[in-house]
Enzyme design. Structure first.
Site, PDB file in Angstrom:
ATOM      1  N   ASP A 187      50.212  24.448  36.283  1.00 45.36           N
ATOM      2  CA  ASP A 187      51.620  24.855  36.430  1.00 45.36           C
ATOM      3  C   ASP A 187      51.758  25.729  37.659  1.00 45.36           C
ATOM      4  OD1 ASP A 187      52.760  23.580  34.184  1.00 45.36           O
ATOM      5  OD2 ASP A 187      51.772  25.053  32.895  1.00 45.36           O
ATOM      6  N   VAL A 220      38.263  32.052  29.884  1.00 41.26           N
ATOM      7  CA  VAL A 220      37.388  33.077  30.438  1.00 41.26           C
ATOM      8  C   VAL A 220      37.981  34.450  30.100  1.00 41.26           C
ATOM      9  CG1 VAL A 220      36.382  34.039  32.547  1.00 41.26           C
ATOM     10  CG2 VAL A 220      36.734  31.567  32.353  1.00 41.26           C
ATOM     11  N   GLU A 245      37.900  24.810  22.463  1.00 33.95           N
ATOM     12  CA  GLU A 245      38.330  25.264  23.787  1.00 33.95           C
ATOM     13  C   GLU A 245      38.298  26.789  23.865  1.00 33.95           C
ATOM     14  OE1 GLU A 245      41.935  23.492  25.670  1.00 33.95           O
ATOM     15  OE2 GLU A 245      42.624  25.565  25.707  1.00 33.95           O
TER      16      GLU A 245
HETATM   17  C1  LIG Z   1      44.921  19.595  26.884  1.00 35.94           C
HETATM   18  C2  LIG Z   1      45.552  20.443  27.966  1.00 35.94           C
HETATM   19  C3  LIG Z   1      44.774  21.379  28.638  1.00 35.94           C
HETATM   20  C4  LIG Z   1      45.333  22.160  29.657  1.00 35.94           C
HETATM   21  N1  LIG Z   1      44.545  23.080  30.283  1.00 35.94           N
HETATM   22  C5  LIG Z   1      45.058  23.809  31.304  1.00 35.94           C
HETATM   23  C6  LIG Z   1      44.241  24.735  32.024  1.00 35.94           C
HETATM   24  O1  LIG Z   1      43.048  24.908  31.746  1.00 35.94           O
HETATM   25  N2  LIG Z   1      44.812  25.458  33.025  1.00 35.94           N
HETATM   26  C7  LIG Z   1      46.125  25.291  33.368  1.00 35.94           C
HETATM   27  O2  LIG Z   1      46.580  25.959  34.289  1.00 35.94           O
HETATM   28  N3  LIG Z   1      46.927  24.418  32.717  1.00 35.94           N
HETATM   29  C8  LIG Z   1      46.428  23.668  31.688  1.00 35.94           C
HETATM   30  N4  LIG Z   1      47.232  22.774  31.024  1.00 35.94           N
HETATM   31  C9  LIG Z   1      48.658  22.688  31.374  1.00 35.94           C
HETATM   32  C10 LIG Z   1      48.931  21.650  32.484  1.00 35.94           C
HETATM   33  O3  LIG Z   1      48.294  22.064  33.681  1.00 35.94           O
HETATM   34  C11 LIG Z   1      50.454  21.584  32.681  1.00 35.94           C
HETATM   35  O4  LIG Z   1      51.046  21.009  31.552  1.00 35.94           O
HETATM   36  C12 LIG Z   1      50.933  20.905  33.958  1.00 35.94           C
HETATM   37  O5  LIG Z   1      52.335  21.153  34.085  1.00 35.94           O
HETATM   38  C13 LIG Z   1      50.764  19.391  33.987  1.00 35.94           C
HETATM   39  O6  LIG Z   1      49.466  19.054  34.164  1.00 35.94           O
HETATM   40  P1  LIG Z   1      49.011  17.505  34.111  1.00 35.94           P
HETATM   41  O7  LIG Z   1      47.580  17.488  34.403  1.00 35.94           O
HETATM   42  O8  LIG Z   1      49.483  16.864  32.886  1.00 35.94           O
HETATM   43  O9  LIG Z   1      49.830  16.940  35.391  1.00 35.94           O
HETATM   44  P2  LIG Z   1      50.258  15.516  35.881  1.00 35.94           P
HETATM   45  O10 LIG Z   1      49.776  14.437  35.010  1.00 35.94           O
HETATM   46  O11 LIG Z   1      49.943  15.450  37.327  1.00 35.94           O
HETATM   47  O12 LIG Z   1      51.842  15.598  35.693  1.00 35.94           O
HETATM   48  C14 LIG Z   1      52.591  16.682  36.224  1.00 35.94           C
HETATM   49  C15 LIG Z   1      54.046  16.263  36.322  1.00 35.94           C
HETATM   50  O13 LIG Z   1      54.169  15.298  37.369  1.00 35.94           O
HETATM   51  C16 LIG Z   1      54.692  14.094  36.880  1.00 35.94           C
HETATM   52  N5  LIG Z   1      53.980  12.991  37.527  1.00 35.94           N
HETATM   53  C17 LIG Z   1      52.707  12.605  37.327  1.00 35.94           C
HETATM   54  N6  LIG Z   1      52.406  11.531  38.089  1.00 35.94           N
HETATM   55  C18 LIG Z   1      53.518  11.262  38.806  1.00 35.94           C
HETATM   56  C19 LIG Z   1      53.854  10.265  39.785  1.00 35.94           C
HETATM   57  N7  LIG Z   1      52.968   9.327  40.149  1.00 35.94           N
HETATM   58  N8  LIG Z   1      55.105  10.286  40.324  1.00 35.94           N
HETATM   59  C20 LIG Z   1      56.009  11.214  39.957  1.00 35.94           C
HETATM   60  N9  LIG Z   1      55.757  12.179  39.027  1.00 35.94           N
HETATM   61  C21 LIG Z   1      54.524  12.197  38.463  1.00 35.94           C
HETATM   62  C22 LIG Z   1      54.436  14.108  35.377  1.00 35.94           C
HETATM   63  O14 LIG Z   1      55.373  13.344  34.670  1.00 35.94           O
HETATM   64  C23 LIG Z   1      54.568  15.590  35.057  1.00 35.94           C
HETATM   65  O15 LIG Z   1      55.908  15.939  34.877  1.00 35.94           O
HETATM   66  C24 LIG Z   1      46.706  21.986  30.002  1.00 35.94           C
HETATM   67  C25 LIG Z   1      47.483  21.054  29.305  1.00 35.94           C
HETATM   68  C26 LIG Z   1      46.920  20.284  28.299  1.00 35.94           C
HETATM   69  C27 LIG Z   1      47.771  19.288  27.555  1.00 35.94           C
END
Ligand SMILES: Cc1cc2nc3c(=O)[nH]c(=O)nc-3n(C[C@H](O)[C@H](O)[C@H](O)COP(=O)(O)OP(=O)(O)OC[C@H]3O[C@@H](n4cnc5c(N)ncnc54)[C@H](O)[C@@H]3O)c2cc1C
Length: 275
Positions: free
Chosen positions: A113, A24, A21
């Protein structure tokens, strides 16, 4: 090549693989030179993170430029991170279209986030609420062109501490069309392995890739184990060996932080790179 297909095959045949990974950087040439060297180690894919706090138009350009360079310039399989934060549907369309044209065939679909730390996350007007919704949208718009990965949290998520609920949310993302999971970094291997078992019990069958942050980047670790700038502490190595031996995990995803040395040391010790 479909990343998840190769991961499944490697898993069945007990073949180890890895991915890198990058983010940029301000100036890209140094990183491009490094990527050029690191491609010789034969990662299964490389991915580029999405700066969710950045101005969306600028992010679309800088991230997709880097994806295009990695994909068309270096011939690497690429995966672009894409978040819902600050992105309207039109912004998402622009990013996906440029990624498509740049040769990208894989998206890590994320919610992102809040741009300001500790502030409550809010959806952008005409944007997406959860990563699950972004997954659905990409599938609807591009069919099977993009493979989609999603994020998993073996140690919990700051907004959801109930592990069962989090796994339900993870499953929703996979049911919406994602085909593999990359985890948040962790150091508690036993916890990770228990979490993987729990995901399997809940019906998650897709490949789960552990995210590895080489610890040379952690000031506290660096102070405690000075030599780790050029080497890796034994605890960390045995942790990785445990993952690969007992956890039936055959792919490691390195958060390289755009540096190569620490990742190379780990790969060498695990004998995963042909000399
Ligand atoms: C491998 C990896 C790569 C990442 N890369 C980046 C990046 O490039 N840029 C960046 O900005 N961030 C990145 N992140 C961080 C990530 O964006 C944050 O952790 C963010 O807070 C959650 O993203 P998610 O896609 O898991 O969200 P989601 O899966 O949408 O979850 C977000 C929150 O909403 C809750 N939720 C989900 N579905 C529901 C539902 N149906 N009803 C109620 N609540 C729900 C979840 O429990 C969680 O608390 C990365 C994280 C990981 C693990």
């Amino acid at each position: 090549m479909k990343v998840s297909q190769v991961l499944q095959e490697n898993w069945q045949n007990e073949v180890a693989s890895f991915s890198f990974e990058y983010f940029v950087p301000k100036t890209q040439q140094n990183l491009y030179d490094r990527m050029d060297r690191m491609k010789e180690w034969q990662p299964l894919f490389v991915d580029v993170t999405w700066n969710a706090g950045g101005a969306s138009r600028q992010m679309v350009t800088s991230t997709t430029d880097m994806i295009t360079k990695a994909s068309k310039g270096f011939g690497l399989e690429t995966c672009m991170h894409l978040t819902c934060t600050g992105m309207s549907q039109e912004d998402v369309d622009a990013a996906l279209s440029k990624a498509f044209n740049g040769g990208c065939r894989c998206i890590l679909a994320l919610r992102g986030d809040a741009p300001v730390e500790n502030e409550k996350w809010e959806a952008t007007s005409n944007g997406f609420m959860y990563a699950r919704d972004l997954v659905k949208y990409i599938r609807q718009k591009y069919g099977d062109h993009f493979e989609i990965g999603v994020a998993g949290y073996p140690e919990g998520h700051p907004e959801q501490h109930d592990q069962d609920v989090l796994i339900e949310h993870l499953k929703e993302k996979l049911d919406a069309g994602a085909s593999f999971v990359i985890t948040q970094m962790f150091y508690d291997v036993d916890n990770f392995l228990q979490w993987v078992d729990k995901c399997r019990e809940k019906g998650i069958t897709q490949p789960i890739i552990p995210g590895i942050m080489p610890i040379t980047n952690y000031a506290s670790f660096i102070r405690r184990v000075k030599w780790c700038e050029i080497n890796v502490p034994p605890e960390f190595m045995s942790a990785l060996e445990t993952i690969m031996e007992k956890g039936h995990i055959y792919h490691l995803h390195f958060y390289t932080m755009n540096v190569e040395k620490s990742t190379r040391v780990i790969l060498d010790k695990l004998e995963l790179v042909r000399k």
